[in-house]
Every structure is written in C-alpha cells, then in structure tokens.
Design a protein around this motif. Structure first.
Motif, PDB file in Angstrom:
ATOM      1  N   PHE A   1     -14.315  -3.498   5.511  1.00  0.00           N
ATOM      2  CA  PHE A   1     -13.085  -3.093   6.177  1.00  0.00           C
ATOM      3  C   PHE A   1     -13.240  -1.697   6.742  1.00  0.00           C
ATOM      4  N   ASP A   2     -13.152  -1.593   8.025  1.00  0.00           N
ATOM      5  CA  ASP A   2     -13.325  -0.320   8.704  1.00  0.00           C
ATOM      6  C   ASP A   2     -11.951   0.299   8.951  1.00  0.00           C
ATOM      7  N   GLU A   3     -11.289   0.667   7.872  1.00  0.00           N
ATOM      8  CA  GLU A   3      -9.925   1.171   7.976  1.00  0.00           C
ATOM      9  C   GLU A   3      -9.859   2.510   8.706  1.00  0.00           C
ATOM     10  N   ASP A   4     -10.845   3.350   8.531  1.00  0.00           N
ATOM     11  CA  ASP A   4     -10.833   4.644   9.215  1.00  0.00           C
ATOM     12  C   ASP A   4     -10.831   4.456  10.723  1.00  0.00           C
ATOM     13  N   ARG A   5     -11.675   3.558  11.198  1.00  0.00           N
ATOM     14  CA  ARG A   5     -11.745   3.318  12.641  1.00  0.00           C
ATOM     15  C   ARG A   5     -10.427   2.727  13.148  1.00  0.00           C
ATOM     16  N   MET A   6      -9.888   1.797  12.386  1.00  0.00           N
ATOM     17  CA  MET A   6      -8.617   1.176  12.763  1.00  0.00           C
ATOM     18  C   MET A   6      -7.507   2.211  12.795  1.00  0.00           C
TER      19      MET A   6
ATOM     20  N   VAL B   1      -3.675   5.856  15.670  1.00  0.00           N
ATOM     21  CA  VAL B   1      -3.200   7.217  15.920  1.00  0.00           C
ATOM     22  C   VAL B   1      -3.406   7.595  17.386  1.00  0.00           C
ATOM     23  N   GLU B   2      -4.560   7.235  17.928  1.00  0.00           N
ATOM     24  CA  GLU B   2      -4.835   7.538  19.331  1.00  0.00           C
ATOM     25  C   GLU B   2      -3.821   6.857  20.241  1.00  0.00           C
TER      26      GLU B   2
ATOM     27  N   ALA C   1      -2.912  -6.606  14.003  1.00  0.00           N
ATOM     28  CA  ALA C   1      -4.033  -7.232  13.286  1.00  0.00           C
ATOM     29  C   ALA C   1      -4.370  -6.480  12.005  1.00  0.00           C
ATOM     30  N   ARG C   2      -4.305  -5.186  12.079  1.00  0.00           N
ATOM     31  CA  ARG C   2      -4.586  -4.377  10.883  1.00  0.00           C
ATOM     32  C   ARG C   2      -3.645  -4.766   9.747  1.00  0.00           C
ATOM     33  N   HIS C   3      -2.371  -4.911  10.070  1.00  0.00           N
ATOM     34  CA  HIS C   3      -1.395  -5.277   9.040  1.00  0.00           C
ATOM     35  C   HIS C   3      -1.625  -6.695   8.533  1.00  0.00           C
ATOM     36  N   VAL C   4      -1.964  -7.591   9.420  1.00  0.00           N
ATOM     37  CA  VAL C   4      -2.196  -8.979   9.006  1.00  0.00           C
ATOM     38  C   VAL C   4      -3.426  -9.044   8.098  1.00  0.00           C
TER      39      VAL C   4
END
Length: 181
Positions: A110-115, A120-121, A80-83
């Motif tokens: 856009f909450d990119e840090d959270r994504m 990474v987790e 989803a992040r990529h889309v």
C-alpha cells in the motif's frame, strides 16, 4: 507534486453527467484505478470490485465533482483510496488472525504516502493562489514568515491570515473530495 501541475491535460476531462460520460471516465481512468487497487490488495477480484465501487460512488455523488476545481482523475483516486482502505479493514475484520499480523501482511504494497501526496496536491489546486502560496511556502517548505511575506510584497500579518484561511479552505476542499480526518 508535479504530477497534476503543468497543464498535463491535453484533452478535456470526461465528466460524470450521463452514462456516456461515465463510460468515457471509465475508459480514461479505469485501468489505472484497477492497477492501483491490485497493487494494494494483491487480489484480482477485489481490485475489480474496488474499481466498480469507485465508479458507483462517483456516479452517486457526481454533483459534488467540479471539473473547474480539479481533475476527475484526482477525485477518482481519492475515492479509490477510501475504497481500498475499507477493503483492507473488511479483510482485517474477517480474519481470525490478530490485527497486527493481518495489517503487516496487507500494508507492504500500500503506497499510502504517494496516495496522500496526490490528494493533497489535488486539494491545493482547488484553493485560491494566494492561499496556496502561503501554505506551500510556509507550511510545506518551512520558510520563515517574514521572508515569504517580503517575497510576496505583503505584511507578515497578512501572510498569517492567508495561511489561516488557506488551511480552512483546504479542509473544506478535502471534505468535498471525501477525505476523512
């Protein structure tokens, strides 16, 4: 980072092996993916398109998903992040406004840090425990090598080796998850 940790799964994860599994996955994660896309794009139709594209991509590459290595949820959110990023780029390309103005209008939600933290987790969960400990303690927590090595009961050279191979493993896992550098 504790969102995936701690055995949160109370029921088995749906896979993507057949149409019913895909429907189950949609029931389990579709609404959350939609809310994520809507928060990023502020457009109901675009958010629905994102969810559809996520499940289409997941179905097409279902053989790459390994339920034993990580959660379906994390994998779907990585897609989803990529889309969403693709959609933002497409919008930016379409507009006649300059790129800086368009980007400023799209990024606040856009909450990119959270994504990125979720991705990474999830990737860390898929590598060996020895490599994960080496990466988390030295790279993420910034602890000195001798201290971590003593705590683990290994020589510092072994810890450096685990860190090196842990980074390589993490890179491979993230490529498998569809994360592009």
């Amino acid at each position: 980072m504790g969102r995936f940790a701690g055995g949160r799964r109370a029921r088995p994860e749906p896979g993507l092996a057949d149409e019913q599994s895909l429907r189950d996955a949609y029931q389990a994660h579709g609404a959350e993916l939609y809310r994520f896309a809507l928060r990023q794009l502020h457009d109901d139709g675009a958010a629905q398109d994102v969810v559809q594209e996520v499940f289409l991509r997941a179905w097409r590459s279902s053989e790459r998903f390994d339920a034993a290595a990580g959660s379906l949820r994390g994998w779907l959110f990585a897609i989803a992040r990529h889309v969403v990023i693709d959609e933002i780029r497409r919008r930016t390309a379409r507009t006649t406004r300059d790129a800086a103005t368009a980007r400023t209008e799209l990024e606040p939600g856009f909450d990119e840090d959270r994504m990125n933290a979720w991705v990474v987790e999830e990737a860390l969960r898929r590598i060996s425990p020895e490599h994960r400990v080496a990466l988390v303690e030295t790279y993420l927590r910034g602890r000195p090598y001798p201290e971590v090595a003593a705590e683990q009961g290994i020589p510092p050279g072994t810890l450096r080796s685990r860190l090196f191979y842990g980074l390589k493993s993490l890179r491979v896992v993230m490529e498998e998850m569809g994360v592009e550098p």
